[in-house]
Scaffold this motif. Structure first.
Motif, PDB file in Angstrom:
ATOM      1  N   VAL A  31       0.835  -1.207   0.000  1.00  0.00           N
ATOM      2  CA  VAL A  31       0.000   0.000   0.000  1.00  0.00           C
ATOM      3  C   VAL A  31       0.869   1.256   0.000  1.00  0.00           C
ATOM      4  O   VAL A  31       0.608   2.214  -0.740  1.00  0.00           O
ATOM      5  CB  VAL A  31      -0.946  -0.006   1.219  1.00  0.00           C
ATOM      6  CG1 VAL A  31      -1.673   1.331   1.342  1.00  0.00           C
ATOM      7  CG2 VAL A  31      -1.953  -1.145   1.099  1.00  0.00           C
ATOM      8  N   PHE A  32       1.914   1.271   0.812  1.00  0.00           N
ATOM      9  CA  PHE A  32       2.808   2.431   0.866  1.00  0.00           C
ATOM     10  C   PHE A  32       3.479   2.658  -0.492  1.00  0.00           C
ATOM     11  O   PHE A  32       3.570   3.792  -0.971  1.00  0.00           O
ATOM     12  CB  PHE A  32       3.873   2.211   1.945  1.00  0.00           C
ATOM     13  CG  PHE A  32       4.774   3.401   2.154  1.00  0.00           C
ATOM     14  CD1 PHE A  32       4.433   4.402   3.049  1.00  0.00           C
ATOM     15  CD2 PHE A  32       5.968   3.513   1.454  1.00  0.00           C
ATOM     16  CE1 PHE A  32       5.261   5.502   3.249  1.00  0.00           C
ATOM     17  CE2 PHE A  32       6.806   4.612   1.642  1.00  0.00           C
ATOM     18  CZ  PHE A  32       6.452   5.604   2.536  1.00  0.00           C
ATOM     19  N   SER A  33       3.936   1.582  -1.124  1.00  0.00           N
ATOM     20  CA  SER A  33       4.595   1.709  -2.421  1.00  0.00           C
ATOM     21  C   SER A  33       3.622   2.203  -3.480  1.00  0.00           C
ATOM     22  O   SER A  33       3.969   3.050  -4.322  1.00  0.00           O
ATOM     23  CB  SER A  33       5.188   0.363  -2.837  1.00  0.00           C
ATOM     24  OG  SER A  33       6.161  -0.078  -1.920  1.00  0.00           O
ATOM     25  N   LYS A  34       2.401   1.709  -3.447  1.00  0.00           N
ATOM     26  CA  LYS A  34       1.378   2.166  -4.399  1.00  0.00           C
ATOM     27  C   LYS A  34       1.132   3.661  -4.271  1.00  0.00           C
ATOM     28  O   LYS A  34       0.985   4.370  -5.276  1.00  0.00           O
ATOM     29  CB  LYS A  34       0.072   1.408  -4.156  1.00  0.00           C
ATOM     30  CG  LYS A  34      -1.101   1.876  -5.018  1.00  0.00           C
ATOM     31  CD  LYS A  34      -2.356   1.124  -4.674  1.00  0.00           C
ATOM     32  CE  LYS A  34      -2.923   1.545  -3.326  1.00  0.00           C
ATOM     33  NZ  LYS A  34      -3.498   2.908  -3.366  1.00  0.00           N
ATOM     34  N   ASP A  35       1.171   4.160  -3.053  1.00  0.00           N
ATOM     35  CA  ASP A  35       0.859   5.567  -2.806  1.00  0.00           C
ATOM     36  C   ASP A  35       2.034   6.506  -3.080  1.00  0.00           C
ATOM     37  O   ASP A  35       1.821   7.686  -3.353  1.00  0.00           O
ATOM     38  CB  ASP A  35       0.399   5.756  -1.350  1.00  0.00           C
ATOM     39  CG  ASP A  35      -0.946   5.099  -1.081  1.00  0.00           C
ATOM     40  OD1 ASP A  35      -1.678   4.836  -2.052  1.00  0.00           O
ATOM     41  OD2 ASP A  35      -1.242   4.844   0.104  1.00  0.00           O
ATOM     42  N   PHE A  66      12.815   3.803  -6.214  1.00  0.00           N
ATOM     43  CA  PHE A  66      12.651   2.539  -5.501  1.00  0.00           C
ATOM     44  C   PHE A  66      13.380   2.590  -4.153  1.00  0.00           C
ATOM     45  O   PHE A  66      12.833   2.177  -3.118  1.00  0.00           O
ATOM     46  CB  PHE A  66      13.196   1.382  -6.341  1.00  0.00           C
ATOM     47  CG  PHE A  66      12.179   0.744  -7.255  1.00  0.00           C
ATOM     48  CD1 PHE A  66      11.820  -0.578  -7.093  1.00  0.00           C
ATOM     49  CD2 PHE A  66      11.595   1.465  -8.281  1.00  0.00           C
ATOM     50  CE1 PHE A  66      10.899  -1.184  -7.933  1.00  0.00           C
ATOM     51  CE2 PHE A  66      10.668   0.886  -9.137  1.00  0.00           C
ATOM     52  CZ  PHE A  66      10.312  -0.448  -8.962  1.00  0.00           C
ATOM     53  N   VAL A  67      14.630   3.080  -4.164  1.00  0.00           N
ATOM     54  CA  VAL A  67      15.412   3.109  -2.924  1.00  0.00           C
ATOM     55  C   VAL A  67      14.791   4.079  -1.914  1.00  0.00           C
ATOM     56  O   VAL A  67      14.710   3.783  -0.719  1.00  0.00           O
ATOM     57  CB  VAL A  67      16.875   3.490  -3.214  1.00  0.00           C
ATOM     58  CG1 VAL A  67      17.662   3.641  -1.914  1.00  0.00           C
ATOM     59  CG2 VAL A  67      17.537   2.429  -4.090  1.00  0.00           C
ATOM     60  N   LYS A  68      14.320   5.239  -2.384  1.00  0.00           N
ATOM     61  CA  LYS A  68      13.704   6.199  -1.475  1.00  0.00           C
ATOM     62  C   LYS A  68      12.425   5.640  -0.869  1.00  0.00           C
ATOM     63  O   LYS A  68      12.159   5.821   0.331  1.00  0.00           O
ATOM     64  CB  LYS A  68      13.405   7.505  -2.213  1.00  0.00           C
ATOM     65  CG  LYS A  68      12.813   8.579  -1.295  1.00  0.00           C
ATOM     66  CD  LYS A  68      12.583   9.893  -2.037  1.00  0.00           C
ATOM     67  CE  LYS A  68      11.998  10.949  -1.095  1.00  0.00           C
ATOM     68  NZ  LYS A  68      11.742  12.231  -1.799  1.00  0.00           N
ATOM     69  N   THR A  69      11.623   4.945  -1.680  1.00  0.00           N
ATOM     70  CA  THR A  69      10.393   4.344  -1.165  1.00  0.00           C
ATOM     71  C   THR A  69      10.701   3.319  -0.085  1.00  0.00           C
ATOM     72  O   THR A  69      10.063   3.290   0.980  1.00  0.00           O
ATOM     73  CB  THR A  69       9.615   3.686  -2.313  1.00  0.00           C
ATOM     74  OG1 THR A  69       9.305   4.669  -3.305  1.00  0.00           O
ATOM     75  CG2 THR A  69       8.318   3.068  -1.806  1.00  0.00           C
ATOM     76  N   ASP A  70      11.699   2.477  -0.327  1.00  0.00           N
ATOM     77  CA  ASP A  70      12.106   1.475   0.657  1.00  0.00           C
ATOM     78  C   ASP A  70      12.609   2.138   1.936  1.00  0.00           C
ATOM     79  O   ASP A  70      12.237   1.742   3.047  1.00  0.00           O
ATOM     80  CB  ASP A  70      13.200   0.599   0.047  1.00  0.00           C
ATOM     81  CG  ASP A  70      13.759  -0.413   1.025  1.00  0.00           C
ATOM     82  OD1 ASP A  70      13.108  -1.455   1.224  1.00  0.00           O
ATOM     83  OD2 ASP A  70      14.846  -0.172   1.575  1.00  0.00           O
ATOM     84  N   LYS A  71      13.421   3.150   1.780  1.00  0.00           N
ATOM     85  CA  LYS A  71      14.008   3.844   2.937  1.00  0.00           C
ATOM     86  C   LYS A  71      12.927   4.487   3.801  1.00  0.00           C
ATOM     87  O   LYS A  71      12.933   4.383   5.036  1.00  0.00           O
ATOM     88  CB  LYS A  71      14.986   4.893   2.418  1.00  0.00           C
ATOM     89  CG  LYS A  71      15.651   5.744   3.478  1.00  0.00           C
ATOM     90  CD  LYS A  71      16.736   6.602   2.817  1.00  0.00           C
ATOM     91  CE  LYS A  71      17.184   7.686   3.767  1.00  0.00           C
ATOM     92  NZ  LYS A  71      16.829   9.016   3.353  1.00  0.00           N
TER      93      LYS A  71
END
Length: 377
Positions: A31-35, A66-71
Motif C-alpha cells: 500500500v505504501f509503495s502504491k501511494d 525505488f530506494v527512497k520508497t524502501d528507505k
C-alpha cells in the motif's frame, strides 16, 4: 485473491504508468509503495527536460525512486515487504523496473514473446545468491526434523525466497530495493504487455500466458489469463494481471496467432530465459525490427546504477541535491556515491552524484558494510 485489469493505449499517450505490488507479511509495504513510488520516481527527474532527455533520465530515476520508497517505509519500523513491477509507457517507448518475482512480458504483433523483467528468486538466480551471501546473508532451505531440507532456497534470517524487494527490514538490508530496469522501443505495429504477479507465472509460462489471450480485446485478455492460471493450478497465491495494448491510432487489431511458417522460429523465443538469454533474445528481436532495446541494467550496486554524470549538481538554491531523497545539501555535506567504493574504479570520489549522510548509510548497509540503523517495531 484474483484480480484483472486492462488498458488500451494509442501512440499519442505521453505518460501511462502501470504497476503491480505483491505484498507479503501484511499489506503495509504494498500500500505504501502504491501511494508513493510514482511521486518518488518523478521527483528524481530533473525539470525542464525534453522528451528524449526525460526518457534517458528515467532509468536512473527509477533506481532512486525505488530506494527512497524502501528507505521511507522502513522508517515506519514495520516488517511487511512487497514485490514491485512498475511500467511506464511513453508513446512507443516502454520502460520497466522490477524487484521480486512479478513479471512483465511483451507479445509483439509478429507473435514473438519476450520478458521485460528478471525474477529475483534465490532458487533460480545464482548471481543474486552470491551477492546476498557476500553481503552477510545466509541462503538455505527450511530445515525440519532430522535435518531434512524442504522447499525453495530462502535468505536467513527471515526466510524470504526473494533477493530484492521493498520493505522486509526484518530480513536484512542485503535484500535490496534496487530494481532491474529495461527500456525498449516498439515498432509502429505496437504490441501487448502482460503484467502479473507470481500466482500467474507459477501456473503459466510467458508463452502460455500470451497465447491464452491472443485475439481477445484488452478488456477480456487479463480476465482470460487469470482464468487460465486458475484452471491450470488453482488459487494458491495472489493472481493479479494487467493487460495493456499499445496500438497505432484507429487500429484495434490484437496480436494475432503466428502462421505455421513462423512457428519454428517462434519456438526459439518461447522457452523460459535466464537474464543472459533474455538479453540475447532482445537483440534478435531488434534485428528483425520488432523491438529496439534502449537500456538494460540489473546491478545491485548503487554506485553503478547512479553513474557518474553530474545531473544532480547545484539546485536552484545553489546547493547540491541528494541523488536518492532529493534534499538540498551544502557543498560540504554531500558524500559522493563513489566514495570508498571498489565498484567505481573509473570514478573519482569527489565527483557526483552525491548522497546525504542518511542515504550513504543506506547504501553501505545494502552492501553489507554496516548494519542498518533502522529498528523493528
Amino acid at each position: 485473491m484474483k484480480k484483472w485489469r486492462s488498458q488500451l493505449l494509442d501512440m499519442d499517450v505521453q505518460l501511462s504508468p502501470r504497476k503491480i505490488f505483491d505484498g507479503h507479511n501484511g499489506t503495509a509495504a504494498a500500500v505504501f509503495s502504491k501511494d508513493h513510488l510514482l511521486n518518488h520516481v518523478l521527483s528524481a527527474i530533473p525539470r525542464g527536460l525534453g522528451r528524449d532527455e526525460w526518457l534517458h533520465a528515467l532509468p536512473r530515476a527509477l533506481v532512486a525512486g525505488f530506494v527512497k520508497t524502501d528507505k521511507e517505509f522502513q522508517r515506519k519500523g514495520q516488517t511487511s515487504g512487497t514485490t514491485a513491477t512498475f511500467v511506464i509507457v511513453d508513446g512507443w517507448t516502454v520502460t520497466v523496473a522490477c524487484v521480486g518475482d512479478s513479471r512483465c512480458i511483451l507479445d509483439t504483433q509478429g507473435g514473438a514473446v519476450s520478458e521485460l523483467t528478471v525474477d529475483h528468486r534465490l532458487e533460480e538466480n545464482a548471481e543474486e545468491r552470491e551477492r546476498v551471501t557476500a553481503s552477510g546473508g545466509e541462503v538455505g532451505r527450511l530445515s525440519i526434523f532430522a535435518g531434512t531440507e524442504v522447499g525453495p532456497l530462502r535468505c536467513w534470517p527471515g526466510g524470504l525466497c526473494l533477493s530484492r524487494s521493498i520493505g522486509d527490514m526484518d530480513v536484512g538490508e542485503f535484500i535490496v530495493p534496487i530494481p532491474y530496469v529495461k527500456q525498449v522501443k516498439l515498432s509502429t505495429a505496437g504490441g501487448r504487455l502482460i503484467i502479473a504477479s507470481d500466482g500467474i507465472w507459477d501456473s503459466l509460462s510467458s508463452d502460455m500466458a500470451a497465447k491464452s489471450c491472443r485475439g481477445l480485446p484488452a478488456e477480456l485478455a487479463a480476465r482470460q489469463v487469470v482464468k487460465e492460471a486458475l484452471r491450470t493450478r488453482g488459487l494458491k497465491d495472489d493472481t493479479t494481471c494487467i493487460v495493456v495494448d499499445i496500438i497505432p491510432p484507429d487500429n484495434t487489431v490484437q496480436p494475432a496467432t503466428p502462421t505455421k511458417k513462423y512457428n519454428k522460429l517462434q519456438s526459439l523465443f518461447f522457452r523460459r530465459k535466464s537474464q543472459k538469454s533474455t538479453a540475447k533474445l532482445s537483440k534478435k528481436l531488434s534485428a528483425i525490427g520488432i523491438v529496439e532495446e534502449l537500456f538494460e541494467e540489473g546491478s545491485a550496486m548503487l554506485a553503478e546504477r547512479l553513474g557518474s554524470e553530474d545531473s544532480n549538481g547545484p539546485s536552484m538554491s545553489g546547493l547540491f541535491i541528494c541523488a536518492i531523497c532529493q534534499v538540498d545539501l551544502a557543498a560540504s555535506e554531500g558524500i559522493s556515491v563513489h566514495a570508498g567504493s571498489i565498484f567505481s574504479t573509473s570514478s573519482k570520489p569527489w565527483q557526483g552524484p552525491f548522497l546525504c549522510a542518511d542515504c550513504r548509510d543506506k547504501k553501505d548497509a545494502m552492501e553489507g558494510k554496516r548494519p542498518s540503523g533502522v529498528k523493528v517495531a
